[in-house]
Scaffold this motif. Structure first.
Motif, PDB file in Angstrom:
ATOM      1  N   LYS A   2      -2.380  -1.830  -1.560  1.00  0.00           N
ATOM      2  CA  LYS A   2      -1.637  -2.629  -2.529  1.00  0.00           C
ATOM      3  C   LYS A   2      -1.688  -1.994  -3.914  1.00  0.00           C
ATOM      4  O   LYS A   2      -0.706  -2.031  -4.646  1.00  0.00           O
ATOM      5  CB  LYS A   2      -2.171  -4.056  -2.582  1.00  0.00           C
ATOM      6  N   CYS A   3      -2.848  -1.424  -4.262  1.00  0.00           N
ATOM      7  CA  CYS A   3      -2.969  -0.827  -5.598  1.00  0.00           C
ATOM      8  C   CYS A   3      -2.046   0.387  -5.730  1.00  0.00           C
ATOM      9  O   CYS A   3      -1.443   0.603  -6.776  1.00  0.00           O
ATOM     10  CB  CYS A   3      -4.408  -0.476  -5.924  1.00  0.00           C
ATOM     11  N   LEU A   4      -1.890   1.183  -4.664  1.00  0.00           N
ATOM     12  CA  LEU A   4      -0.988   2.333  -4.717  1.00  0.00           C
ATOM     13  C   LEU A   4       0.465   1.886  -4.790  1.00  0.00           C
ATOM     14  O   LEU A   4       1.277   2.484  -5.508  1.00  0.00           O
ATOM     15  CB  LEU A   4      -1.215   3.252  -3.528  1.00  0.00           C
ATOM     16  N   ALA A   5       0.811   0.825  -4.079  1.00  0.00           N
ATOM     17  CA  ALA A   5       2.171   0.287  -4.142  1.00  0.00           C
ATOM     18  C   ALA A   5       2.458  -0.230  -5.550  1.00  0.00           C
ATOM     19  O   ALA A   5       3.553  -0.033  -6.087  1.00  0.00           O
ATOM     20  CB  ALA A   5       2.354  -0.824  -3.117  1.00  0.00           C
ATOM     21  N   HIS A   6       1.468  -0.879  -6.159  1.00  0.00           N
ATOM     22  CA  HIS A   6       1.623  -1.377  -7.528  1.00  0.00           C
ATOM     23  C   HIS A   6       1.812  -0.213  -8.509  1.00  0.00           C
ATOM     24  O   HIS A   6       2.680  -0.257  -9.373  1.00  0.00           O
ATOM     25  CB  HIS A   6       0.401  -2.218  -7.911  1.00  0.00           C
ATOM     26  N   LEU A   7       1.013   0.831  -8.356  1.00  0.00           N
ATOM     27  CA  LEU A   7       1.140   2.015  -9.212  1.00  0.00           C
ATOM     28  C   LEU A   7       2.508   2.663  -9.033  1.00  0.00           C
ATOM     29  O   LEU A   7       3.170   3.027 -10.006  1.00  0.00           O
ATOM     30  CB  LEU A   7       0.038   3.021  -8.893  1.00  0.00           C
ATOM     31  N   GLY A  33       2.213  13.693 -11.720  1.00  0.00           N
ATOM     32  CA  GLY A  33       0.858  13.527 -11.223  1.00  0.00           C
ATOM     33  C   GLY A  33       0.231  12.249 -11.720  1.00  0.00           C
ATOM     34  O   GLY A  33       0.675  11.674 -12.709  1.00  0.00           O
ATOM     35  N   PHE A  34      -0.757  11.799 -10.999  1.00  0.00           N
ATOM     36  CA  PHE A  34      -1.543  10.660 -11.438  1.00  0.00           C
ATOM     37  C   PHE A  34      -2.924  10.774 -10.830  1.00  0.00           C
ATOM     38  O   PHE A  34      -3.124  11.467  -9.843  1.00  0.00           O
ATOM     39  CB  PHE A  34      -0.874   9.320 -11.086  1.00  0.00           C
ATOM     40  N   ALA A  35      -3.865  10.119 -11.451  1.00  0.00           N
ATOM     41  CA  ALA A  35      -5.244  10.147 -10.970  1.00  0.00           C
ATOM     42  C   ALA A  35      -5.737   8.719 -10.788  1.00  0.00           C
ATOM     43  O   ALA A  35      -5.254   7.804 -11.454  1.00  0.00           O
ATOM     44  CB  ALA A  35      -6.130  10.883 -11.966  1.00  0.00           C
ATOM     45  N   ALA A  36      -6.671   8.549  -9.906  1.00  0.00           N
ATOM     46  CA  ALA A  36      -7.229   7.224  -9.652  1.00  0.00           C
ATOM     47  C   ALA A  36      -8.725   7.248  -9.920  1.00  0.00           C
ATOM     48  O   ALA A  36      -9.391   8.251  -9.723  1.00  0.00           O
ATOM     49  CB  ALA A  36      -6.961   6.812  -8.212  1.00  0.00           C
ATOM     50  N   PHE A  37      -9.234   6.131 -10.371  1.00  0.00           N
ATOM     51  CA  PHE A  37     -10.657   5.987 -10.650  1.00  0.00           C
ATOM     52  C   PHE A  37     -11.080   4.595 -10.212  1.00  0.00           C
ATOM     53  O   PHE A  37     -10.410   3.612 -10.527  1.00  0.00           O
ATOM     54  CB  PHE A  37     -10.906   6.170 -12.150  1.00  0.00           C
ATOM     55  N   ILE A  38     -12.137   4.493  -9.490  1.00  0.00           N
ATOM     56  CA  ILE A  38     -12.655   3.191  -9.072  1.00  0.00           C
ATOM     57  C   ILE A  38     -13.789   2.836 -10.017  1.00  0.00           C
ATOM     58  O   ILE A  38     -14.758   3.575 -10.144  1.00  0.00           O
ATOM     59  CB  ILE A  38     -13.139   3.227  -7.615  1.00  0.00           C
ATOM     60  N   GLU A  39     -13.642   1.716 -10.693  1.00  0.00           N
ATOM     61  CA  GLU A  39     -14.621   1.317 -11.699  1.00  0.00           C
ATOM     62  C   GLU A  39     -16.042   1.224 -11.146  1.00  0.00           C
ATOM     63  O   GLU A  39     -16.250   0.843 -10.012  1.00  0.00           O
ATOM     64  CB  GLU A  39     -14.258  -0.042 -12.291  1.00  0.00           C
TER      65      GLU A  39
END
Length: 86
Positions: A2-7, A33-39
């Motif tokens: 869901k988070c990737l679909a939102h992005l 490009g984009f980067a992801a980070f998990i808090e």
């Protein structure tokens, strides 16, 4: 997922790809490009060892684009902290 679909929706990825294609027709080459980070997966060096965590909590990357168009990524991997000697 869901988070990737939102992005994808937020950045209008399909629109960016269409713009990229239009620009390439004019010999303008741009990447997307984009980067992801998990808090809180890497809380920082300030928390090293807190609660017995065996992590160094330091990470980094340097990215460079060379004259031929190659992307060079230099990343570091830190070793985990050693268990205390008994």
């Amino acid at each position: 997922m869901k988070c990737l679909a939102h992005l994808d929706a937020m950045m209008n990825y399909a629109g960016l790809r269409a713009e990229q294609e239009r620009l390439r027709a004019r010999n303008i080459h741009r990447g997307i490009g984009f980067a992801a980070f998990i808090e809180v997966t890497n809380p920082s060096a300030a928390f090293y060892g807190v609660g017995g965590a065996k992590i160094s909590a330091q990470d980094g990357v340097t990215m460079k684009l060379d004259a031929q168009g190659a992307l060079i990524c230099q990343t570091g991997v830190t070793s985990r902290a050693r268990a205390p000697r008994r």
